[in-house]
Motif scaffolding. Sequence first.
Motif, PDB file in Angstrom:
ATOM      1  N   GLY A  44       0.811  -1.209   0.000  1.00 17.46           N
ATOM      2  CA  GLY A  44       0.000   0.000   0.000  1.00 17.46           C
ATOM      3  C   GLY A  44       0.844   1.258   0.000  1.00 17.46           C
ATOM      4  N   ASN A  45       0.307   2.305  -0.604  1.00 16.42           N
ATOM      5  CA  ASN A  45       1.029   3.580  -0.697  1.00 16.42           C
ATOM      6  C   ASN A  45       0.222   4.670   0.007  1.00 16.42           C
ATOM      7  OD1 ASN A  45       2.580   5.774  -1.336  1.00 16.42           O
ATOM      8  ND2 ASN A  45       2.277   5.645  -3.547  1.00 16.42           N
ATOM      9  N   PHE A  46       0.707   5.087   1.188  1.00 15.66           N
ATOM     10  CA  PHE A  46       0.073   6.153   1.971  1.00 15.66           C
ATOM     11  C   PHE A  46       0.958   7.395   2.008  1.00 15.66           C
ATOM     12  CE2 PHE A  46      -1.678   2.173   3.486  1.00 15.66           C
ATOM     13  CZ  PHE A  46      -3.020   2.445   3.691  1.00 15.66           C
ATOM     14  N   THR A  47       1.798   7.560   1.033  1.00 12.76           N
ATOM     15  CA  THR A  47       2.732   8.682   1.007  1.00 12.76           C
ATOM     16  C   THR A  47       1.994  10.021   1.091  1.00 12.76           C
ATOM     17  OG1 THR A  47       4.278   7.408  -0.356  1.00 12.76           O
ATOM     18  CG2 THR A  47       4.544   9.807  -0.319  1.00 12.76           C
ATOM     19  N   GLY A  48       2.386  10.821   2.077  1.00  7.76           N
ATOM     20  CA  GLY A  48       1.820  12.155   2.223  1.00  7.76           C
ATOM     21  C   GLY A  48       0.369  12.203   2.646  1.00  7.76           C
TER      22      GLY A  48
ATOM     23  N   PHE B 223      10.340  10.441   7.227  1.00  7.40           N
ATOM     24  CA  PHE B 223       9.805  11.808   7.248  1.00  7.40           C
ATOM     25  C   PHE B 223       8.334  11.855   7.693  1.00  7.40           C
ATOM     26  CE2 PHE B 223      12.918  11.390   3.802  1.00  7.40           C
ATOM     27  CZ  PHE B 223      13.902  12.227   4.279  1.00  7.40           C
ATOM     28  N   ALA B 224       7.832  10.787   8.303  1.00 11.06           N
ATOM     29  CA  ALA B 224       6.443  10.758   8.768  1.00 11.06           C
ATOM     30  C   ALA B 224       6.337  11.340  10.178  1.00 11.06           C
ATOM     31  CB  ALA B 224       5.902   9.337   8.757  1.00 11.06           C
ATOM     32  N   ILE B 225       5.118  11.756  10.550  1.00 13.35           N
ATOM     33  CA  ILE B 225       4.828  12.227  11.908  1.00 13.35           C
ATOM     34  C   ILE B 225       4.221  11.060  12.686  1.00 13.35           C
ATOM     35  CG2 ILE B 225       3.540  13.889  13.304  1.00 13.35           C
ATOM     36  CD1 ILE B 225       3.496  15.731  10.868  1.00 13.35           C
ATOM     37  N   LEU B 226       4.918  10.627  13.740  1.00 19.74           N
ATOM     38  CA  LEU B 226       4.488   9.463  14.515  1.00 19.74           C
ATOM     39  C   LEU B 226       4.148   9.826  15.958  1.00 19.74           C
ATOM     40  CD1 LEU B 226       7.102   6.827  13.283  1.00 19.74           C
ATOM     41  CD2 LEU B 226       4.766   7.117  12.507  1.00 19.74           C
ATOM     42  N   THR B 227       3.938  11.076  16.246  1.00 15.58           N
ATOM     43  CA  THR B 227       3.639  11.502  17.611  1.00 15.58           C
ATOM     44  C   THR B 227       2.305  10.916  18.079  1.00 15.58           C
ATOM     45  OG1 THR B 227       4.843  13.575  17.339  1.00 15.58           O
ATOM     46  CG2 THR B 227       3.194  13.487  19.096  1.00 15.58           C
ATOM     47  N   GLY B 228       2.337  10.267  19.253  1.00 13.43           N
ATOM     48  CA  GLY B 228       1.115   9.729  19.837  1.00 13.43           C
ATOM     49  C   GLY B 228       0.664   8.399  19.273  1.00 13.43           C
ATOM     50  N   VAL B 229       1.518   7.729  18.526  1.00 14.61           N
ATOM     51  CA  VAL B 229       1.163   6.427  17.948  1.00 14.61           C
ATOM     52  C   VAL B 229       1.182   5.357  19.036  1.00 14.61           C
ATOM     53  CG1 VAL B 229       1.906   4.620  16.350  1.00 14.61           C
ATOM     54  CG2 VAL B 229       1.992   7.018  15.658  1.00 14.61           C
ATOM     55  N   CYS B 230       0.175   4.463  19.013  1.00 20.24           N
ATOM     56  CA  CYS B 230       0.115   3.345  19.951  1.00 20.24           C
ATOM     57  C   CYS B 230       0.759   2.133  19.303  1.00 20.24           C
ATOM     58  CB  CYS B 230      -1.328   3.031  20.321  1.00 20.24           C
ATOM     59  SG  CYS B 230      -1.482   1.708  21.560  1.00 20.24           S
ATOM     60  N   VAL B 231       1.826   1.602  19.915  1.00 20.93           N
ATOM     61  CA  VAL B 231       2.597   0.503  19.325  1.00 20.93           C
ATOM     62  C   VAL B 231       2.523  -0.750  20.197  1.00 20.93           C
ATOM     63  CG1 VAL B 231       4.172   2.037  18.090  1.00 20.93           C
ATOM     64  CG2 VAL B 231       4.704   1.380  20.437  1.00 20.93           C
ATOM     65  N   PHE B 232       1.411  -0.948  20.890  1.00 28.57           N
ATOM     66  CA  PHE B 232       1.261  -2.123  21.757  1.00 28.57           C
ATOM     67  C   PHE B 232       1.308  -3.411  20.928  1.00 28.57           C
ATOM     68  CE2 PHE B 232      -1.697  -5.211  23.803  1.00 28.57           C
ATOM     69  CZ  PHE B 232      -0.866  -5.551  24.860  1.00 28.57           C
ATOM     70  N   ASP B 233       2.138  -4.356  21.392  1.00 29.31           N
ATOM     71  CA  ASP B 233       2.296  -5.651  20.718  1.00 29.31           C
ATOM     72  C   ASP B 233       2.605  -5.455  19.229  1.00 29.31           C
ATOM     73  OD1 ASP B 233       2.501  -8.384  20.718  1.00 29.31           O
ATOM     74  OD2 ASP B 233       0.381  -8.747  20.341  1.00 29.31           O
TER      75      ASP B 233
ATOM     76  N   PHE C 263       4.608   4.840   4.194  1.00 32.78           N
ATOM     77  CA  PHE C 263       4.000   5.937   4.943  1.00 32.78           C
ATOM     78  C   PHE C 263       4.897   7.167   4.897  1.00 32.78           C
ATOM     79  CE2 PHE C 263       1.864   2.299   6.965  1.00 32.78           C
ATOM     80  CZ  PHE C 263       0.547   2.729   6.952  1.00 32.78           C
ATOM     81  N   ARG C 264       5.693   7.302   3.845  1.00 31.12           N
ATOM     82  CA  ARG C 264       6.598   8.439   3.733  1.00 31.12           C
ATOM     83  C   ARG C 264       5.810   9.752   3.797  1.00 31.12           C
ATOM     84  NH1 ARG C 264      11.805   7.881   1.754  1.00 31.12           N
ATOM     85  NH2 ARG C 264      11.678   9.972   0.857  1.00 31.12           N
TER      86      ARG C 264
ATOM     87  N   PHE D 166      12.938   4.363   9.445  1.00 26.70           N
ATOM     88  CA  PHE D 166      12.472   5.437  10.317  1.00 26.70           C
ATOM     89  C   PHE D 166      13.396   6.650  10.153  1.00 26.70           C
ATOM     90  CE2 PHE D 166      10.910   1.552  12.301  1.00 26.70           C
ATOM     91  CZ  PHE D 166       9.587   1.888  12.578  1.00 26.70           C
ATOM     92  N   ILE D 167      13.595   7.073   8.933  1.00 30.64           N
ATOM     93  CA  ILE D 167      14.532   8.169   8.635  1.00 30.64           C
ATOM     94  C   ILE D 167      13.843   9.511   8.888  1.00 30.64           C
ATOM     95  CG2 ILE D 167      15.948   9.243   6.860  1.00 30.64           C
ATOM     96  CD1 ILE D 167      16.040   6.487   5.477  1.00 30.64           C
ATOM     97  N   SER D 168      14.454  10.324   9.741  1.00 28.27           N
ATOM     98  CA  SER D 168      13.990  11.701   9.994  1.00 28.27           C
ATOM     99  C   SER D 168      12.510  11.764  10.372  1.00 28.27           C
ATOM    100  CB  SER D 168      14.253  12.584   8.760  1.00 28.27           C
ATOM    101  OG  SER D 168      15.619  12.645   8.465  1.00 28.27           O
ATOM    102  N   ILE D 169      12.064  10.857  11.244  1.00 31.92           N
ATOM    103  CA  ILE D 169      10.670  10.892  11.676  1.00 31.92           C
ATOM    104  C   ILE D 169      10.474  11.962  12.757  1.00 31.92           C
ATOM    105  CG2 ILE D 169      10.240   8.464  11.133  1.00 31.92           C
ATOM    106  CD1 ILE D 169      10.574   7.831  14.098  1.00 31.92           C
ATOM    107  N   ASP D 170       9.236  12.426  12.872  1.00 27.77           N
ATOM    108  CA  ASP D 170       8.872  13.400  13.893  1.00 27.77           C
ATOM    109  C   ASP D 170       8.011  12.687  14.926  1.00 27.77           C
ATOM    110  OD1 ASP D 170       8.062  15.484  15.466  1.00 27.77           O
ATOM    111  OD2 ASP D 170       7.089  16.633  13.863  1.00 27.77           O
ATOM    112  N   CYS D 171       8.586  12.390  16.069  1.00 25.63           N
ATOM    113  CA  CYS D 171       7.861  11.640  17.103  1.00 25.63           C
ATOM    114  C   CYS D 171       8.213  12.203  18.479  1.00 25.63           C
ATOM    115  CB  CYS D 171       8.216  10.158  17.034  1.00 25.63           C
ATOM    116  SG  CYS D 171       7.310   9.142  18.219  1.00 25.63           S
ATOM    117  N   LYS D 172       7.237  12.845  19.105  1.00 25.98           N
ATOM    118  CA  LYS D 172       7.477  13.441  20.415  1.00 25.98           C
ATOM    119  C   LYS D 172       7.224  12.448  21.549  1.00 25.98           C
ATOM    120  CE  LYS D 172       6.485  18.173  18.927  1.00 25.98           C
ATOM    121  NZ  LYS D 172       6.513  17.854  17.498  1.00 25.98           N
TER     122      LYS D 172
END
Length: 272
Positions: free
Chosen positions: A34-38, A214-224, A192-193, A233-239
């Motif tokens: 799948g392509n979810f770019t942008g 280059f994706a924004i991953l802030t607040g992502v739930c990664v359980f299991d 998911f670029r 995970f190049i240059s991701i934005d994740c707080k």
Amino acid sequence: MISLNYSNQNLQNRSFKGQQLAGADFSGSDLRGGNFTGANLIGANFQQVKMGQSQRQVNVLVITAIVSPIILCGSCILLVEVLTTLLSEPVLNFLFGALPFLFFLAEIFLRDSLIVQFPKLSNIFGMGAIATLFLAMLLLTFWFVMIAFPSFSSSPAQGCFFLLLMSVSGIVSFRILQWLRQLIQSHSGTSFRKANLTDTDFSYSLVRNTDFSFAILTGVCVFDWKLPIHNKFISIDCKYLYLKAEKQERQPREGNFRLSELARILDKLGND
């Protein structure tokens, strides 16, 4: 109104590039290829999804590895023939003199397109170069085979020497084949670029050969979150992230990630 319910569907090789999909439900779906770019995916549900390479993508990569040496060698031969037989010295001097101007025009009119397509093009050309190298070494190995055994009748020492060269060439060919196989296996499948994945839920998901660059991953739930191999995970934005279901156990508990902390969390997820 566009439906945002994509749950429990086979969405292999579907393109959602640049779409507005905030709050969409992809739970339980097959997103390989799948392509979810942008895309805007704020608050989307990706629970129990499967990501990675689709069989179509693998087939295309294998065909590329087979066909690219033929195209590359044919292009080089054709280019040499054109340059040596058709182009005179004044024409060559003109072309070399015009190269800076041509590059300048390409930079103006094709810059954005080249930047977007460069990773894909560089991977294809890299694969083609490695495949061409493998073909050359394979042909060299067969050539050593053809001359090694007949040489034993006239000169055993010469035969042994060519047999040694054949063995070394065969080993090198095998190593290049492994390199080419690894390149195909590590190629990104789901993309998911540059996507906005703020507050998305990836619980119980299989994340393989997925590009989050280059994706924004802030607040992502990664359980299991099953994170086995070949993810970017190049240059991701994740707080911050959530490590437990229902967005529990925030990491870090207060404030935002430092770069080393985020890398440690992702590395731990990949080794679990």
